[in-house]
Design a protein around this motif. Sequence first.
Motif, PDB file in Angstrom:
ATOM      1  N   GLY A  16       0.801  -1.214   0.000  1.00  0.00           N
ATOM      2  CA  GLY A  16       0.000   0.000   0.000  1.00  0.00           C
ATOM      3  C   GLY A  16       0.833   1.262   0.000  1.00  0.00           C
ATOM      4  O   GLY A  16       2.068   1.226  -0.096  1.00  0.00           O
ATOM      5  N   SER A  17       0.144   2.382   0.116  1.00  0.00           N
ATOM      6  CA  SER A  17       0.792   3.691   0.057  1.00  0.00           C
ATOM      7  C   SER A  17       0.315   4.584   1.194  1.00  0.00           C
ATOM      8  O   SER A  17      -0.803   4.438   1.686  1.00  0.00           O
ATOM      9  N   ARG A  19       1.051   8.948   2.450  1.00  0.00           N
ATOM     10  CA  ARG A  19       1.763  10.208   2.235  1.00  0.00           C
ATOM     11  C   ARG A  19       1.885  10.922   3.566  1.00  0.00           C
ATOM     12  O   ARG A  19       0.879  11.234   4.211  1.00  0.00           O
ATOM     13  N   ARG A  69      10.749   3.756  -4.379  1.00  0.00           N
ATOM     14  CA  ARG A  69       9.459   3.558  -3.712  1.00  0.00           C
ATOM     15  C   ARG A  69       8.964   4.828  -3.028  1.00  0.00           C
ATOM     16  O   ARG A  69       7.759   5.078  -2.985  1.00  0.00           O
ATOM     17  N   PHE A  70       9.880   5.593  -2.479  1.00  0.00           N
ATOM     18  CA  PHE A  70       9.516   6.809  -1.738  1.00  0.00           C
ATOM     19  C   PHE A  70       9.922   8.038  -2.550  1.00  0.00           C
ATOM     20  O   PHE A  70      10.939   8.030  -3.250  1.00  0.00           O
ATOM     21  N   GLN A  84       5.974  10.743  -0.063  1.00  0.00           N
ATOM     22  CA  GLN A  84       5.064   9.774  -0.668  1.00  0.00           C
ATOM     23  C   GLN A  84       5.708   8.401  -0.590  1.00  0.00           C
ATOM     24  O   GLN A  84       6.809   8.204  -1.119  1.00  0.00           O
ATOM     25  N   MET A  85       5.034   7.481   0.053  1.00  0.00           N
ATOM     26  CA  MET A  85       5.584   6.144   0.269  1.00  0.00           C
ATOM     27  C   MET A  85       4.704   5.128  -0.459  1.00  0.00           C
ATOM     28  O   MET A  85       3.528   4.974  -0.122  1.00  0.00           O
ATOM     29  N   ASN A  86       5.273   4.476  -1.449  1.00  0.00           N
ATOM     30  CA  ASN A  86       4.559   3.465  -2.220  1.00  0.00           C
ATOM     31  C   ASN A  86       5.197   2.098  -2.015  1.00  0.00           C
ATOM     32  O   ASN A  86       6.320   1.996  -1.528  1.00  0.00           O
ATOM     33  N   SER A  87       4.466   1.071  -2.385  1.00  0.00           N
ATOM     34  CA  SER A  87       4.968  -0.307  -2.282  1.00  0.00           C
ATOM     35  C   SER A  87       5.544  -0.577  -0.896  1.00  0.00           C
ATOM     36  O   SER A  87       6.648  -1.102  -0.753  1.00  0.00           O
ATOM     37  N   LEU A  88       4.775  -0.213   0.101  1.00  0.00           N
ATOM     38  CA  LEU A  88       5.266  -0.330   1.466  1.00  0.00           C
ATOM     39  C   LEU A  88       5.481  -1.785   1.860  1.00  0.00           C
ATOM     40  O   LEU A  88       4.742  -2.687   1.447  1.00  0.00           O
TER      41      LEU A  88
END
Length: 118
Positions: A16-17, A19, A69-70, A84-88
């Motif tokens: 998940g993501s 912010r 990812r970030f 922004q943090m993706n693919s946590l």
Amino acid sequence: QVQVVESGGGLVQPGGSLRLSCAASGSIRSMFSITGWGWYRQAPGKQRDLVARIDSGGGINYADSVKGRFTISRDNAAYTVYLQMNSLKSEDTADYYCNVDTVSTRYWGQGTQVTVSS
């Protein structure tokens, strides 16, 4: 004196993501003396490590573990920086802290918790 306030943490599933936001406030003189912003994180029992940093000239660096990812960005008019943090991943679980550097002092926020778990 600069006040730093983080927000946006929470619980998210792996993949998940989220912010995170970091807002700075203070005197006009303090705001104009900001030289950089950074996001750090600290997991239980571990040291606080740099995640991402952006300086006043726009230079950016990331920890190897979050590259791709970030994304760190800033809104200069609002004196706010985002992460922004993706693919946590579960290993991203930590307390995340924002810091603001001025020409003389480093200021820290109180932190916001990020938990990545199913």
